[in-house]
Design a protein around this motif. Structure first.
Motif, PDB file in Angstrom:
ATOM      1  N   GLU A 188       0.831  -1.207   0.000  1.00 23.12           N
ATOM      2  CA  GLU A 188       0.000   0.000   0.000  1.00 23.12           C
ATOM      3  C   GLU A 188       0.868   1.261   0.000  1.00 23.12           C
ATOM      4  O   GLU A 188       0.621   2.200  -0.749  1.00 23.12           O
ATOM      5  CB  GLU A 188      -0.911  -0.026   1.225  1.00 23.12           C
ATOM      6  CG  GLU A 188      -1.995   1.014   1.190  1.00 23.12           C
ATOM      7  CD  GLU A 188      -2.964   0.842   2.342  1.00 23.12           C
ATOM      8  OE1 GLU A 188      -3.216   1.849   3.033  1.00 23.12           O
ATOM      9  OE2 GLU A 188      -3.458  -0.279   2.543  1.00 23.12           O
ATOM     10  N   HIS A 189       1.907   1.279   0.840  1.00 15.83           N
ATOM     11  CA  HIS A 189       2.793   2.440   0.948  1.00 15.83           C
ATOM     12  C   HIS A 189       3.461   2.778  -0.387  1.00 15.83           C
ATOM     13  O   HIS A 189       3.566   3.944  -0.760  1.00 15.83           O
ATOM     14  CB  HIS A 189       3.854   2.176   2.009  1.00 15.83           C
ATOM     15  CG  HIS A 189       4.927   3.221   2.077  1.00 15.83           C
ATOM     16  ND1 HIS A 189       4.725   4.449   2.665  1.00 15.83           N
ATOM     17  CD2 HIS A 189       6.206   3.231   1.626  1.00 15.83           C
ATOM     18  CE1 HIS A 189       5.829   5.164   2.565  1.00 15.83           C
ATOM     19  NE2 HIS A 189       6.748   4.447   1.951  1.00 15.83           N
ATOM     20  N   TYR A 190       3.936   1.764  -1.092  1.00 10.76           N
ATOM     21  CA  TYR A 190       4.635   1.981  -2.354  1.00 10.76           C
ATOM     22  C   TYR A 190       3.699   2.063  -3.560  1.00 10.76           C
ATOM     23  O   TYR A 190       4.154   2.214  -4.693  1.00 10.76           O
ATOM     24  CB  TYR A 190       5.664   0.868  -2.587  1.00 10.76           C
ATOM     25  CG  TYR A 190       6.818   0.900  -1.614  1.00 10.76           C
ATOM     26  CD1 TYR A 190       7.612   2.030  -1.468  1.00 10.76           C
ATOM     27  CD2 TYR A 190       7.107  -0.211  -0.829  1.00 10.76           C
ATOM     28  CE1 TYR A 190       8.667   2.055  -0.575  1.00 10.76           C
ATOM     29  CE2 TYR A 190       8.167  -0.199   0.070  1.00 10.76           C
ATOM     30  CZ  TYR A 190       8.938   0.943   0.184  1.00 10.76           C
ATOM     31  OH  TYR A 190       9.985   0.960   1.069  1.00 10.76           O
ATOM     32  N   GLY A 191       2.385   1.943  -3.346  1.00 17.17           N
ATOM     33  CA  GLY A 191       1.422   2.068  -4.437  1.00 17.17           C
ATOM     34  C   GLY A 191       1.458   0.900  -5.410  1.00 17.17           C
ATOM     35  O   GLY A 191       1.302   1.075  -6.621  1.00 17.17           O
ATOM     36  N   LEU A 192       1.642  -0.310  -4.892  1.00 15.96           N
ATOM     37  CA  LEU A 192       1.752  -1.492  -5.747  1.00 15.96           C
ATOM     38  C   LEU A 192       0.475  -2.337  -5.739  1.00 15.96           C
ATOM     39  O   LEU A 192       0.497  -3.500  -6.123  1.00 15.96           O
ATOM     40  CB  LEU A 192       2.933  -2.363  -5.276  1.00 15.96           C
ATOM     41  CG  LEU A 192       4.294  -1.675  -5.246  1.00 15.96           C
ATOM     42  CD1 LEU A 192       5.324  -2.556  -4.564  1.00 15.96           C
ATOM     43  CD2 LEU A 192       4.737  -1.324  -6.657  1.00 15.96           C
ATOM     44  N   GLN A 193      -0.655  -1.740  -5.364  1.00 15.78           N
ATOM     45  CA  GLN A 193      -1.895  -2.492  -5.249  1.00 15.78           C
ATOM     46  C   GLN A 193      -2.371  -3.073  -6.576  1.00 15.78           C
ATOM     47  O   GLN A 193      -3.051  -4.088  -6.608  1.00 15.78           O
ATOM     48  CB  GLN A 193      -3.028  -1.625  -4.672  1.00 15.78           C
ATOM     49  CG  GLN A 193      -2.789  -1.110  -3.279  1.00 15.78           C
ATOM     50  CD  GLN A 193      -2.119   0.253  -3.272  1.00 15.78           C
ATOM     51  OE1 GLN A 193      -1.306   0.575  -4.125  1.00 15.78           O
ATOM     52  NE2 GLN A 193      -2.453   1.070  -2.290  1.00 15.78           N
TER      53      GLN A 193
END
Length: 181
Positions: free
Chosen positions: A162-167
């Protein structure tokens, strides 16, 4: 917690009644409280109740931190109630109180390999596998590979995804042996 109880007889010197009603270091415990009370009345001593130790609660790291903070407070229930509410976990208040009283363990956070399948004209599909190129700068890099490889440098927790935007990427859970499920 199990409600099964066992009963034994102990005398004033701290010795236990065994199956022969002799007092010594070994205890004879049974689930029959009435029988143990008869032994205590006839041979002396008093009935002691043994209750199965409650199982420890499994908590997340955030929940464990709330419980640890409560141990240093004058009013632990108030601390747990306040912290659980602040963190949006008011439903977990009873769980946290049980953890405070009975003990807890921290659950291992699941880890995932994160990758994107690339369109291409190659015979074998190529995958772009994410890894942290720099933990300090917080950047993500991608490696092109024909197979999904494992290694701790490429494992991400749900919060990191979630933090790195890899959803939007595909993910594969990593087991303890480093291989995907």
């Amino acid at each position: 917690m199990s409600e099964e109880k066992l009963y034994a007889v102990k005398d004033d010197e701290g010795e236990w009644a065994d199956q022969y009603r002799l007092f010594g270091p070994g205890a004879w415990a049974t689930p029959d409280k009435d029988e143990r009370e008869k032994v205590a009345k006839h041979h002396g001593g008093h009935v002691v109740t043994f209750v199965e130790e409650p199982k420890k609660v499994v908590l997340s790291e955030k929940q464990a931190e709330i419980v640890e903070n409560a141990h240093g407070c004058d009013y632990p229930a108030t601390s747990i109630s306040g912290d659980a509410g602040e963190n949006g976990n008011s439903d977990d208040e009873e769980l946290l109180m049980n953890a405070y009283v009975n003990g807890y363990t921290v659950a291992k956070e699941k880890k995932y390999l994160v990758f994107k399948e690339l369109d291409g004209k190659q015979k074998n599909k190529l995958f772009a596998q994410a890894y942290r190129s720099s933990i300090y700068s917080g950047t993500i890099s991608w490696i092109l590979t024909n197979e999904v490889k494992s290694g701790s440098w490429a494992w991400f927790t749900e919060s990191e995804i979630e933090h790195y935007g890899l959803q939007d990427c595909e993910k594969e859970e990593v087991t303890d042996d480093g291989m995907g499920c």
